[in-house]
Motif scaffolding. Structure first.
Motif, mmCIF file in Angstrom:
data_model
loop_
_atom_site.group_PDB
_atom_site.id
_atom_site.type_symbol
_atom_site.label_atom_id
_atom_site.label_comp_id
_atom_site.label_asym_id
_atom_site.label_seq_id
_atom_site.Cartn_x
_atom_site.Cartn_y
_atom_site.Cartn_z
ATOM 1 N N ASP A 145 10.402 7.463 -6.857
ATOM 2 C CA ASP A 145 9.683 7.865 -5.655
ATOM 3 C C ASP A 145 8.742 6.750 -5.201
ATOM 4 O O ASP A 145 8.550 6.532 -3.996
ATOM 5 C CB ASP A 145 8.899 9.156 -5.923
ATOM 6 C CG ASP A 145 9.011 10.147 -4.776
ATOM 7 O OD1 ASP A 145 9.987 10.053 -4.012
ATOM 8 O OD2 ASP A 145 8.127 11.008 -4.646
ATOM 9 N N LEU A 146 8.155 6.040 -6.160
ATOM 10 C CA LEU A 146 7.320 4.891 -5.802
ATOM 11 C C LEU A 146 8.174 3.775 -5.194
ATOM 12 O O LEU A 146 7.749 3.102 -4.254
ATOM 13 C CB LEU A 146 6.577 4.374 -7.034
ATOM 14 C CG LEU A 146 5.488 5.287 -7.585
ATOM 15 C CD1 LEU A 146 4.878 4.663 -8.833
ATOM 16 C CD2 LEU A 146 4.404 5.552 -6.546
ATOM 17 N N ASP A 147 9.380 3.592 -5.725
ATOM 18 C CA ASP A 147 10.303 2.613 -5.134
ATOM 19 C C ASP A 147 10.533 2.916 -3.647
ATOM 20 O O ASP A 147 10.511 2.025 -2.797
ATOM 21 C CB ASP A 147 11.651 2.638 -5.855
ATOM 22 C CG ASP A 147 11.659 1.801 -7.110
ATOM 23 O OD1 ASP A 147 10.873 0.851 -7.188
ATOM 24 O OD2 ASP A 147 12.448 2.118 -8.016
ATOM 25 N N LYS A 148 10.757 4.198 -3.372
ATOM 26 C CA LYS A 148 11.011 4.610 -1.994
ATOM 27 C C LYS A 148 9.793 4.345 -1.116
ATOM 28 O O LYS A 148 9.920 3.902 0.037
ATOM 29 C CB LYS A 148 11.381 6.090 -1.964
ATOM 30 C CG LYS A 148 11.854 6.595 -0.602
ATOM 31 C CD LYS A 148 12.371 8.027 -0.706
ATOM 32 C CE LYS A 148 12.846 8.534 0.651
ATOM 33 N NZ LYS A 148 13.390 9.919 0.562
ATOM 34 N N ALA B 107 0.846 -1.189 0.000
ATOM 35 C CA ALA B 107 0.000 0.000 0.000
ATOM 36 C C ALA B 107 0.884 1.242 0.000
ATOM 37 O O ALA B 107 1.869 1.318 0.745
ATOM 38 C CB ALA B 107 -0.912 -0.006 1.213
ATOM 39 N N ILE B 108 0.539 2.196 -0.840
ATOM 40 C CA ILE B 108 1.328 3.421 -0.959
ATOM 41 C C ILE B 108 0.531 4.591 -0.396
ATOM 42 O O ILE B 108 -0.633 4.786 -0.733
ATOM 43 C CB ILE B 108 1.709 3.679 -2.427
ATOM 44 C CG1 ILE B 108 2.656 2.582 -2.913
ATOM 45 C CG2 ILE B 108 2.367 5.044 -2.593
ATOM 46 C CD1 ILE B 108 3.000 2.683 -4.375
ATOM 47 N N LYS B 109 1.182 5.355 0.446
ATOM 48 C CA LYS B 109 0.539 6.510 1.066
ATOM 49 C C LYS B 109 0.350 7.618 0.038
ATOM 50 O O LYS B 109 1.294 8.021 -0.635
ATOM 51 C CB LYS B 109 1.405 7.000 2.232
ATOM 52 C CG LYS B 109 0.757 8.044 3.117
ATOM 53 C CD LYS B 109 1.670 8.353 4.299
ATOM 54 C CE LYS B 109 1.046 9.365 5.233
ATOM 55 N NZ LYS B 109 1.939 9.656 6.386
ATOM 56 N N LEU B 110 -0.887 8.113 -0.071
ATOM 57 C CA LEU B 110 -1.204 9.123 -1.080
ATOM 58 C C LEU B 110 -1.609 10.436 -0.439
ATOM 59 O O LEU B 110 -2.262 10.455 0.600
ATOM 60 C CB LEU B 110 -2.368 8.650 -1.960
ATOM 61 C CG LEU B 110 -2.184 7.357 -2.732
ATOM 62 C CD1 LEU B 110 -3.462 7.019 -3.492
ATOM 63 C CD2 LEU B 110 -1.012 7.472 -3.691
ATOM 64 N N PRO B 111 -1.261 11.552 -1.072
ATOM 65 C CA PRO B 111 -1.785 12.846 -0.611
ATOM 66 C C PRO B 111 -3.287 12.923 -0.883
ATOM 67 O O PRO B 111 -3.814 12.248 -1.774
ATOM 68 C CB PRO B 111 -1.010 13.869 -1.438
ATOM 69 C CG PRO B 111 -0.531 13.120 -2.633
ATOM 70 C CD PRO B 111 -0.340 11.698 -2.205
ATOM 71 N N TYR C 110 6.510 6.706 3.964
ATOM 72 C CA TYR C 110 6.920 7.755 3.018
ATOM 73 C C TYR C 110 5.790 8.044 2.037
ATOM 74 O O TYR C 110 5.192 7.130 1.459
ATOM 75 C CB TYR C 110 8.170 7.330 2.260
ATOM 76 C CG TYR C 110 8.598 8.311 1.199
ATOM 77 C CD1 TYR C 110 9.176 9.526 1.536
ATOM 78 C CD2 TYR C 110 8.396 8.021 -0.148
ATOM 79 C CE1 TYR C 110 9.562 10.431 0.562
ATOM 80 C CE2 TYR C 110 8.785 8.918 -1.134
ATOM 81 C CZ TYR C 110 9.359 10.126 -0.771
ATOM 82 O OH TYR C 110 9.730 11.019 -1.746
ATOM 83 N N GLN C 111 5.510 9.308 1.834
ATOM 84 C CA GLN C 111 4.479 9.726 0.872
ATOM 85 C C GLN C 111 5.153 10.275 -0.371
ATOM 86 O O GLN C 111 5.810 11.320 -0.319
ATOM 87 C CB GLN C 111 3.573 10.786 1.494
ATOM 88 C CG GLN C 111 2.461 11.260 0.563
ATOM 89 C CD GLN C 111 1.506 12.196 1.281
ATOM 90 O OE1 GLN C 111 0.693 11.785 2.100
ATOM 91 N NE2 GLN C 111 1.620 13.479 0.984
#
Length: 231
Positions: free
Chosen positions: A72-75, A25-29, A82-83
């Motif tokens: 940035d998605l890799d990070k 899951a990726i944190k989104l603004p 990390y967003q």
């Protein structure tokens, strides 16, 4: 590492084996995860992932793409706290093209798919079910925005059922590019044999260059996205 991206919640899947997927899951603004962005298409170019909003102008929705660097998605995959940084890219001139569609008695609903090559972005436009045509349009990256070529408006006639009716709600749902040709995939391909096809056209969006490429057999499902193999 390879990625598949789901536009609703932006999940990145790292392929460990052919049979195993691990979801991150990726944190989104807030402005990216907003439900009414209605992201309809994803495309990777310029070392970025581009998310395409449907740009429903009739709902007073703004026209834009959103981009994020793959690095940035890799990070974000490595660090769930990390967003990643997303950039909003406004699209100018789409309203002019919509007005031209209206003048042709076609009802614009929104953008469905995108392909990006160098500084050019190509879009498929879905219209309301009773409309006879969908469209292909294109625009150019300039500075921090995309400016549509308002002189280019390629009509794509919709296939119809045996009773002459349009399929609800169907349009050219996916685009792909190979060499200098665009391929537009109609989402419904369950017509009788010999009546299902993919449209190809050159990147100038020349009506005379449209070709029909038949599909070998009807497909009992709708195409919502398609992409060329990386192999």
């Amino acid at each position: 590492m390879k990625y598949f991206f789901l536009s609703i919640c932006i999940l990145a899947f790292s392929i460990q084996t052919q049979a195993q997927f691990i979801a991150h899951a990726i944190k989104l603004p807030a402005d990216v995860e907003y439900y009414d962005n209605q992201y309809s298409s994803l495309y990777i170019a310029h070392d970025k992932l581009y998310l395409m909003s449907e740009c429903r102008l009739e709902d007073n929705a703004p026209a834009f793409l959103t981009s994020v660097y793959l690095s940035d998605l890799d990070k974000a995959i490595q660090d769930s706290s990390y967003q990643p940084h997303f950039t909003k890219i406004p699209i100018y001139g789409l309203d002019i093209l919509r007005n031209k569609m209206t003048a042709q008695n076609q009802s614009y609903e929104g953008l469905e798919a995108t392909v990006i090559k160098n500084n050019t972005a190509y879009f498929s436009v879905e219209t309301a079910t009773p409309s006879d045509d969908c469209y292909l349009v294109k625009g150019y990256f300039s500075g921090d925005a995309i400016y549509m070529d308002t002189s280019k408006l390629l009509q794509l006639p919709k296939p119809v059922a045996t009773n002459g009716q349009h399929i609800y709600p169907a349009g050219f749902e996916s685009l792909e590019m190979m060499e200098d040709s665009l391929y537009a995939f109609y989402e419904y391909n369950y017509f009788p044999s010999g009546k299902n096809f993919v449209l190809s056209v050159d990147t100038s969006l020349n009506e005379a260059a449209i070709k029909q490429i038949p599909l070998q057999s009807p497909m009992p499902f709708r195409i919502t996205d398609i992409t060329a193999s990386a192999d």
